[in-house]
Motif scaffolding. Structure first.
Motif, PDB file in Angstrom:
ATOM      1  N   ASP A   1       0.962  -1.234   0.204  1.00 36.26           N
ATOM      2  CA  ASP A   1       0.073   0.005   0.187  1.00 36.26           C
ATOM      3  C   ASP A   1       0.909   1.073  -0.108  1.00 36.26           C
ATOM      4  OD1 ASP A   1      -2.541  -1.488  -0.036  1.00 36.26           O
ATOM      5  OD2 ASP A   1      -2.536  -1.356   2.135  1.00 36.26           O
TER       6      ASP A   1
ATOM      7  N   TYR B   1       2.400   1.816  -3.382  1.00 35.67           N
ATOM      8  CA  TYR B   1       1.356   2.080  -4.370  1.00 35.67           C
ATOM      9  C   TYR B   1       1.226   3.463  -4.287  1.00 35.67           C
ATOM     10  CZ  TYR B   1      -2.889   2.438  -6.852  1.00 35.67           C
ATOM     11  OH  TYR B   1      -3.964   2.768  -7.916  1.00 35.67           O
ATOM     12  N   GLU B   2       0.912   4.039  -3.074  1.00 33.77           N
ATOM     13  CA  GLU B   2       0.784   5.279  -2.911  1.00 33.77           C
ATOM     14  C   GLU B   2       1.898   6.387  -3.260  1.00 33.77           C
ATOM     15  OE1 GLU B   2      -0.136   6.446   1.433  1.00 33.77           O
ATOM     16  OE2 GLU B   2      -1.882   5.052   1.302  1.00 33.77           O
ATOM     17  N   GLU B   3       3.032   5.987  -3.261  1.00 34.78           N
ATOM     18  CA  GLU B   3       4.058   6.637  -3.755  1.00 34.78           C
ATOM     19  C   GLU B   3       4.291   6.764  -5.326  1.00 34.78           C
ATOM     20  OE1 GLU B   3       7.590   5.255  -2.180  1.00 34.78           O
ATOM     21  OE2 GLU B   3       7.118   5.448  -0.174  1.00 34.78           O
TER      22      GLU B   3
ATOM     23  N   PRO C   1      -0.634   9.029  -8.065  1.00 37.55           N
ATOM     24  CA  PRO C   1      -1.142  10.518  -7.677  1.00 37.55           C
ATOM     25  C   PRO C   1      -2.623   9.932  -6.816  1.00 37.55           C
ATOM     26  CG  PRO C   1      -1.393  10.510  -9.968  1.00 37.55           C
ATOM     27  CD  PRO C   1      -0.314   9.122  -9.560  1.00 37.55           C
ATOM     28  N   SER C   2      -3.070  10.901  -6.002  1.00 43.68           N
ATOM     29  CA  SER C   2      -4.245  10.826  -5.197  1.00 43.68           C
ATOM     30  C   SER C   2      -5.410  11.189  -6.494  1.00 43.68           C
ATOM     31  CB  SER C   2      -4.347  11.557  -4.125  1.00 43.68           C
ATOM     32  OG  SER C   2      -4.167  13.071  -4.525  1.00 43.68           O
ATOM     33  N   LYS C   3      -6.621  10.929  -5.987  1.00 47.18           N
ATOM     34  CA  LYS C   3      -7.593  11.491  -6.942  1.00 47.18           C
ATOM     35  C   LYS C   3      -8.077  12.814  -6.922  1.00 47.18           C
ATOM     36  CE  LYS C   3     -12.577  10.334  -7.322  1.00 47.18           C
ATOM     37  NZ  LYS C   3     -13.725   9.620  -6.881  1.00 47.18           N
ATOM     38  N   SER C   4      -7.547  13.444  -5.736  1.00 47.16           N
ATOM     39  CA  SER C   4      -7.660  14.838  -5.459  1.00 47.16           C
ATOM     40  C   SER C   4      -6.661  15.488  -6.529  1.00 47.16           C
ATOM     41  CB  SER C   4      -7.416  15.160  -3.943  1.00 47.16           C
ATOM     42  OG  SER C   4      -8.566  14.705  -3.285  1.00 47.16           O
ATOM     43  N   GLN C   5      -5.331  14.787  -6.282  1.00 55.81           N
ATOM     44  CA  GLN C   5      -4.456  15.493  -7.174  1.00 55.81           C
ATOM     45  C   GLN C   5      -4.736  15.342  -8.797  1.00 55.81           C
ATOM     46  OE1 GLN C   5      -1.558  17.005  -6.383  1.00 55.81           O
ATOM     47  NE2 GLN C   5      -1.140  17.273  -8.706  1.00 55.81           N
TER      48      GLN C   5
END
Length: 172
Positions: free
Chosen positions: A5, A8-10, A13-17
């Motif tokens: 996890d 994967y986050e690294e 990009p986030s959904k907001s980004q």
């Protein structure tokens, strides 16, 4: 034990980004639609983006405009956004430079018409290519007009002459 996890986050990009980036592209598309045709021609864009911008300008319904801006934002994903942003910034800077030049011309004219005897001499020193006789004649006529409370036709001529002289000096 590997924590997938965090890895994967690294990477993703986030959904907001992603949404922020899409809104930025839409804003860039809106800025492109606000340019004059000659300014827009100076920016390298695919034909489908140009067509979408032209279509946006024809649309009158606010909701349809919003959807068209979203479409332009989608098309902008295929474009070098950094280059387009740099081109938009250059156009904005050119506009700022134009406004600064306009203020400079107004300051010279106002100084000459305020009765400052040194103003004409200072202008001649700053711009030696000026036609001194013509400049002094324009200033005299504009001052005469001002004293007689007539329409400022010669003040406008003086402004245009100053503008042309400064533009000539800037181009050299």
């Amino acid at each position: 034990m590997i924590d997938y996890d965090d890895e994967y986050e690294e990477l993703a990009p986030s959904k907001s980004q992603i949404k922020r980036e899409m809104h930025a592209l839409q804003d860039m598309g809106k800025a492109l639609s606000e340019l004059t045709p000659s300014q827009l021609a100076g920016i390298e864009l695919p034909d489908e983006v140009r067509d979408a911008i032209a279509e946006l300008l024809r649309i009158r319904s606010n909701e349809a405009k919003r959807r068209q801006l979203q479409y332009i934002g989608k098309l902008m994903r295929k474009v070098d956004a950094e280059q387009v942003a740099a081109d938009l910034e250059a156009i904005k800077a050119q506009g700022t430079l134009s406004v600064q030049r306009q203020h400079l011309i107004e300051q010279w004219r106002d100084r000459m018409l305020s009765g400052d005897k040194q103003a004409v001499g200072d202008f001649i020193d700053a711009y030696p290519q000026v036609d001194i006789q013509h400049l002094r004649q324009l200033v005299r006529q504009a001052l005469k007009e001002k004293s007689q409370q007539k329409a400022p036709a010669h003040a406008r001529k003086l402004f245009r002459y100053l503008r042309d002289t400064i533009a000539l000096a800037d181009s050299q």
